[in-house]
Design an enzyme around this catalytic site. Structure first.
Site, PDB file in Angstrom:
ATOM      1  N   ASP A  69      -8.680  -1.778   5.837  1.00 53.30           N
ATOM      2  CA  ASP A  69      -7.511  -1.074   5.310  1.00 53.30           C
ATOM      3  C   ASP A  69      -6.790  -0.216   6.335  1.00 53.30           C
ATOM      4  OD1 ASP A  69      -9.245   1.000   5.659  1.00 53.30           O
ATOM      5  OD2 ASP A  69      -9.131   1.758   3.614  1.00 53.30           O
ATOM      6  N   CYS A 125      12.340  18.714  15.040  1.00 53.89           N
ATOM      7  CA  CYS A 125      13.345  19.681  14.597  1.00 53.89           C
ATOM      8  C   CYS A 125      13.840  19.369  13.182  1.00 53.89           C
ATOM      9  CB  CYS A 125      14.518  19.709  15.578  1.00 53.89           C
ATOM     10  SG  CYS A 125      15.333  18.125  15.820  1.00 53.89           S
TER      11      CYS A 125
END
Length: 609
Positions: A69, A125
Site C-alpha cells: 500500500d 508561503c
C-alpha cells in the site's frame, strides 16, 4: 502489518465484521483455508521491511505477488526480488482503475525502471500565509500544526510558535507548543487555539502589502466561538477509561456521530479542544513521536477540526470528517469488482511465471471507460531500461548548495525519500560519512549524528562539486552512485526542496498533458490513454502521459493476443508463492495497446524496434 477496519469490508471477500481490528494477513489465511484446507499458507503480521524478510527469505520462493500500500515498500520488495533473482508480479487498483505488471530480472524492466507519479506539493508561503483551497488548510493542519504539537519538536517547522504574551519577555520567546507547568489541558488547548487561529492571523494582517489583492482572513479566538464556560458538550469524556487507542474519539464523546456531517465552527472548535485533551490524557507516551496516520481516528479528527477552523478564518468552505480524511490521505475509495479483476489477473501472470512462459507475460491495465469495447488492455513488458539506477546501476546527479545544505537533508530528502533506501550507508571514496544499524558502537552513532548537522562542504571528507557519493543498503543489496554538482540558488516555488536530483526517473515522456487530483474527475474520454495508478489502494494521483519520447524513439512491438491463459489443472507440487497480503494498489506508467484474441502460438517476445 495492517489490521482490518470497517472501511475495508466493502472491497474484498475474505473479511467480515467480526474480523475488525484483527490482522489482515492472519484472517486472510484462515478464510482461505476454510475453502482450500489442503494448502499451506504462512501468515506474517509484520512489516515487509523488517530485517527477517531479507534476500535469503525471498530466495525460498518461486514468485512474489505484491499487493502493498505504499511506494516505499514496493521499491524495497522490488530490490529484494532483483537481489534474490525471484520474479515479481506487481499490482494495484484505485477506484475503477488497476493494473498488473510482471518483472523478471534480466528479461523485463524492474518496478523502478519507469517514473512514478510524485505527490502534489505546495509552496510553504501558500500553506502558512495565504491558503485559497481547503487542501491548503489540510496540509497546514497535518504537516505543520499536528507535527509541531505531537511529533518531533526538534525538527524544523514553519509554524509560528512565538508567544503572544508581550508583557513578559521570557514568555515572549517561549515555544507555545510546550505545555506550561501551571496549565491544565483545557487552558493549554485554548492557548494553542488562540495563538494559531487568532494571534497568528492578526500578525499576518499587520503586513498590509500581502492583502492588497487578496481577501483578508478573520482572526478567530475561542472566547468568540465558545463563550459559555467549559469546552465540552457533556461531562463524560474526561472520565472515560479508554485503553484502546483505536477507540479514542473526540467527535463521539461530543455526540457527533455522523462523519459525513459538516460541523459548525463551534463544533469544530470543540472537537479541536477535545481531541487535543485526549491526546494529552490518553496518549501522552506517544507525543513527540507521532506522525499523521489517516487510519488513526483521533488524528483525523484533530486535523479535520483544525483545517476547518483555519478554513473559516480564510473564507474557505468547511468539509466533513469523511471528506477531510479523503483529502488528508489522498483517498479514492476502493471497488471490490476492480480488486477481484486485478486479483484474477495476478493469478494468471503467476501461472505464466511458474510455467516459465516468458513469451506470454503481459502488463494488463483495467480502465474505467471501454477503449474499442475493451476494459482490459494487455501489453508486452519492456526490456530492462539501461538508464535505470536500480537494475542497471546508472549514476545519478544531485544539484545542491554544498555550502548550505546539511547531510541530514540529503539523508532524509534524497536517500530515504527519493531513493527508498531503508538502512543507508553513505561513502565518499573510502570514507564512511554516514551509517545506520543496530550493531553500531555508541561513539560511531554519536559521530554520525554530528555529521548529520554539518554542511556538505564541512564534513570530515568534504563533499563539493565533482564529488561522487556511494549509497548502499546491505538489506536490499542495493548500490547507487550520486555525482554532486554545486549550485548556488534554487527557485522556492519550483524547487522547494532546495536541491534537484537528476536521472532518478528517465526522461522518457513529454510533460504530463493532464493531472487530476482528488478534487478533479478521474474519468477519461475514450480517446485518452489509461492513467497511472498511484501509491495506494486509498490514494490517487492520476497522470495521463503523452506517448512520445519513450526510450528515445523506441516503440513496443505490438502483438495480437488474448489475456486468458489455461493451466495444468493438476498444478505443480512444491511451488512456493510469496503473497504480501495487503491492499492492491500503485501503478505503472505505460501506454496502452488494444489487442485482439487469437491463437496462443502467435504470441511473441517483446522487442524494441
Amino acid at each position: 502489518m495492517d489490521t482490518i477496519e470497517v472501511s475495508n469490508l466493502n472491497r474484498q471477500f475474505l473479511f467480515r465484521q467480526c474480523h475488525v481490528g484483527q490482522s489482515k494477513a492472519k484472517v486472510a489465511r484462515e478464510a482461505v483455508l476454510k475453502f482450500r484446507p489442503n494448502i499451506n499458507i504462512t501468515a506474517h503480521h509484520a512489516n515487509v521491511k523488517n530485517s527477517e524478510f531479507n534476500v535469503d527469505f525471498f530466495k525460498q520462493f518461486n514468485v512474489v505477488l505484491n499487493g502493498l500500500d505504499n511506494l516505499d515498500a514496493r521499491r524495497h520488495v522490488n530490490r529484494l526480488c532483483l537481489a534474490a533473482g525471484v520474479p515479481l508480479v506487481e499490482s494495484g487498483t484505485t477506484g475503477f482503475l488497476g493494473q498488473v505488471t510482471v518483472h523478471v530480472k534480466g528479461q523485463t524492466e524492474c518496478y523502478e525502471c519507469q517514473p512514478k507519479p510524485t505527490p502534489k506539493t505546495y509552496p510553504v508561503c501558500t500553506i502558512t500565509s495565504t491558503p485559497t483551497k481547503f487542501v491548503h488548510c489540510i496540509v497546514w493542519a497535518k504537516d505543520l500544526l499536528f507535527a509541531k504539537l505531537f511529533g518531533d519538536r526538534t525538527q524544523d517547522n514553519d509554524l509560528n510558535v512565538h508567544s503572544a504574551d508581550a508583557t513578559n519577555s521570557s514568555k515572549n520567546n517561549e515555544d507555545i507548543s510546550v505545555q506550561r507547568d501551571d496549565e491544565d489541558c483545557e487552558k493549554y488547548g485554548k492557548r494553542i487555539y488562540d495563538h494559531v487561529f487568532g494571534y497568528n492571523i492578526d500578525l499576518a494582517l499587520s503586513n498590509e502589502e500581502t492583502w492588497k489583492n487578496r481577501n483578508k482572513p478573520k482572526p478567530i479566538y475561542i472566547k468568540d466561538v465558545l463563550p459559555e464556560p467549559g469546552m465540552h458538550q457533556n461531562g463524560t469524556n474526561n472520565t472515560l477509561d479508554i485503553t484502546d487507542k483505536s477507540s479514542l474519539s473526540a467527535m463521539h464523546s461530543l455526540g457527533l456521530m455522523n462523519p459525513q456531517d459538516t460541523w459548525t465552527l463551534a463544533e469544530n472548535s470543540k472537537v479541536f479542544l477535545e481531541a487535543l485533551s485526549l491526546f494529552l490524557k490518553k496518549r501522552e507516551k506517544d507525543i513527540g513521536s507521532l506522525s499523521f496516520d489517516k487510519d488513526d481516528q483521533l488524528s483525523v479528527e484533530f486535523v479535520t477540526a483544525a483545517a476547518n477552523v483555519r478554513a473559516a478564518s480564510f473564507g474557505i468552505p468547511m468539509h466533513s470528517l469523511f471528506e477531510s480524511k479523503g483529502i488528508a490521505g489522498n483517498i479514492v475509495h476502493a471497488i471490490a469488482t476492480t480488486n477481484a479483476v486485478i486479483a484474477g489477473l495476478i493469478v494468471i501472470e503467476a501461472i505464466k511465471v511458474l510455467k516459465n512462459a516468458a513469451n506470454s507475460f503481459r502488463m494488463t491495465y483495467c480502465v474505467e471507460h471501454p477503449l474499442k469495447k475493451m476494459l482490459l488492455m494487455p501489453v508486452e513488458p519492456f526490456e530492462p531500461n539501461k538508464s535505470c539506477y536500480v537494475c542497471s546501476e546508472m549514476p545519478l546527479t544531485l544539484e545542491v548548495n554544498t555550502h548550505k545544505t546539511k547531510l541530514r537533508e540529503i539523508v532524509e530528502k534524497i536517500v530515504k525519500n527519493k531513493l527508498g533506501v531503508n538502512l543507508p550507508i553513505i561513502m565518499h571514496g573510502s570514507t564512511l560519512i554516514f551509517e545506520t544499524g543496530d550493531d553500531l558502537e555508541e561513539d560511531m552513532v554519536a559521530n554520525y549524528a554530528l555529521n548529520l548537522e554539518k554542511a556538505l562542504c564541512d564534513l570530515p571528507s568534504p563533499v563539493t562539486s565533482g564529488t561522487v557519493l556511494t549509497v548502499e543498503d546491505f538489506q536490499q543489496e542495493f548500490t547507487c552512485s550520486i555525482n554532486i554538482t554545486h549550485r548556488e540558488e534554487f527557485d522556492d516555488e519550483k524547487e522547494p526542496e532546495g536541491m534537484v536530483l537528476l536521472g532518478l526517473t528517465p526522461d522518457l515522456y513529454e510533460k504530463p498533458s493532464k493531472v487530476a487530483t482528488t478534487e478533479e474527475s478521474t474519468s477519461m474520454a475514450p480517446q485518452e490513454k489509461p492513467a497511472t495508478v498511484s501509491d495506494s489502494d486509498d490514494e490517487i494521483e492520476i497522470v495521463v502521459l503523452e506517448e512520445s519520447n519513450r526510450f528515445a524513439g523506441s516503440k513496443r512491438k505490438l502483438v495480437e493476443t488474448s489475456i486468458t491463459n489455461s493451466h495444468d489443472p493438476k498444478g505443480k507440487d512444491g511451488i512456493n508463492v510469496a503473497n504480501d497480503v495487503g491492499k492492491l494498489d500503485d501503478g505503472h506508467d505505460d501506454e496502452v495497446v488494444v489487442m485482439k484474441a487469437c491463437n496462443e502460438d502467435v504470441r511473441k517476445k517483446a522487442k524494441l524496434v
